[in-house]
Design an enzyme around this catalytic site. Sequence first.
Site, PDB file in Angstrom:
ATOM      1  CG  ASP A  36      -2.133   0.873   1.074  1.00 23.50           C
ATOM      2  OD1 ASP A  36      -3.209   0.309   0.799  1.00 23.50           O
ATOM      3  OD2 ASP A  36      -2.029   2.106   1.215  1.00 23.50           O
ATOM      4  CG  ASP A  57       3.257   5.254  -6.504  1.00 23.33           C
ATOM      5  OD1 ASP A  57       2.287   4.824  -7.158  1.00 23.33           O
ATOM      6  OD2 ASP A  57       3.635   6.446  -6.564  1.00 23.33           O
ATOM      7  CB  VAL A  58       0.315   0.105  -7.967  1.00 24.48           C
ATOM      8  CG1 VAL A  58       0.237  -0.779  -6.743  1.00 24.48           C
ATOM      9  CG2 VAL A  58      -0.824   1.116  -8.009  1.00 24.48           C
ATOM     10  CE1 TYR A 151     -13.245   3.000 -10.143  1.00 24.55           C
ATOM     11  CE2 TYR A 151     -15.275   2.356 -11.243  1.00 24.55           C
ATOM     12  CZ  TYR A 151     -14.318   2.147 -10.264  1.00 24.55           C
ATOM     13  OH  TYR A 151     -14.439   1.067  -9.423  1.00 24.55           O
ATOM     14  CB  VAL A 184     -17.730  -2.687  -1.958  1.00 26.40           C
ATOM     15  CG1 VAL A 184     -17.228  -3.426  -0.718  1.00 26.40           C
ATOM     16  CG2 VAL A 184     -17.888  -3.656  -3.131  1.00 26.40           C
ATOM     17  CB  ALA A 185     -20.016  -0.746   2.915  1.00 23.89           C
TER      18      ALA A 185
END
Length: 271
Positions: A36, A57-58, A151, A184-185
């Site tokens: 992460d 960092d992806v 997105y 998704v919550a």
Amino acid sequence: MDLKNKTIIITGGARGIGAALAIRFAKEGAKVVVADLDEGAARATAAAIDGLGVACDVTKEADVQALVKQTEQHFGPVDMFCSNAGVCLGEPSHSASASNDTWGLCWDVHVMAHVYAARAVLPGMIERGSGYLLQMSSAAGLLSQIGDAAYSATKHAALGFAESVAITHGGDGIKVSVICPQYVATPMLGYADKGASSDLPGVITPEALAETVVEGVAQESFLILPHADVAQFIQFKSANYDKWLGAMRKLRSKIVDEIGSTDLETMHKLV
């Protein structure tokens, strides 16, 4: 795939869906590396499951390569790479109104990060004759996310890349699954990170999603659909594209009429 004793990397693993997946995979007996941007949070999540927390960092290929190398040194060869990191920033007005920086970030996180992961682990997986790429897309990658063209477009691209890997390397023993949830919550939707839940129809917890993912991986299904009705929406879309577009336009108009915008945190409560 049986997850017991498998070495798994999860990006974006410190919180939300990533953390739920890490915890669930560890419960299955996997050796989990939590990667992460927030190194402290990654280490905290990893510590709870006897895993390894790593800063990554992806969007930087060197970071992804270093992540894989560190994993191999700590646990051994990577059996599964779960590309989970994601961003959702919305659009100010029309569909092309998001900045170049926003489009670039979505592309880097949702597409190139998956490419970097594949570059880092595929050679070893092909040589061993086994391996698994588990990639987070979204129902937006199959359908569309109202109010966020960047997105939607990049999630579609992520799905396309996953299909290419599955077609090209299925014969090499490489398995590919793409996770395509709706709402998704998680903090992305404004829910508290710990113990998030919702009574709203169609909004599931990260833990519920993780259960579906474990089931899908066990079956080695390409598409993992935590929301069952997405399959029906896909059929509707493919049967009559124009009718589907018309229905989506009506849905967008309803949302704008009721809340005055397509803000993600508020919009999911209406659909």
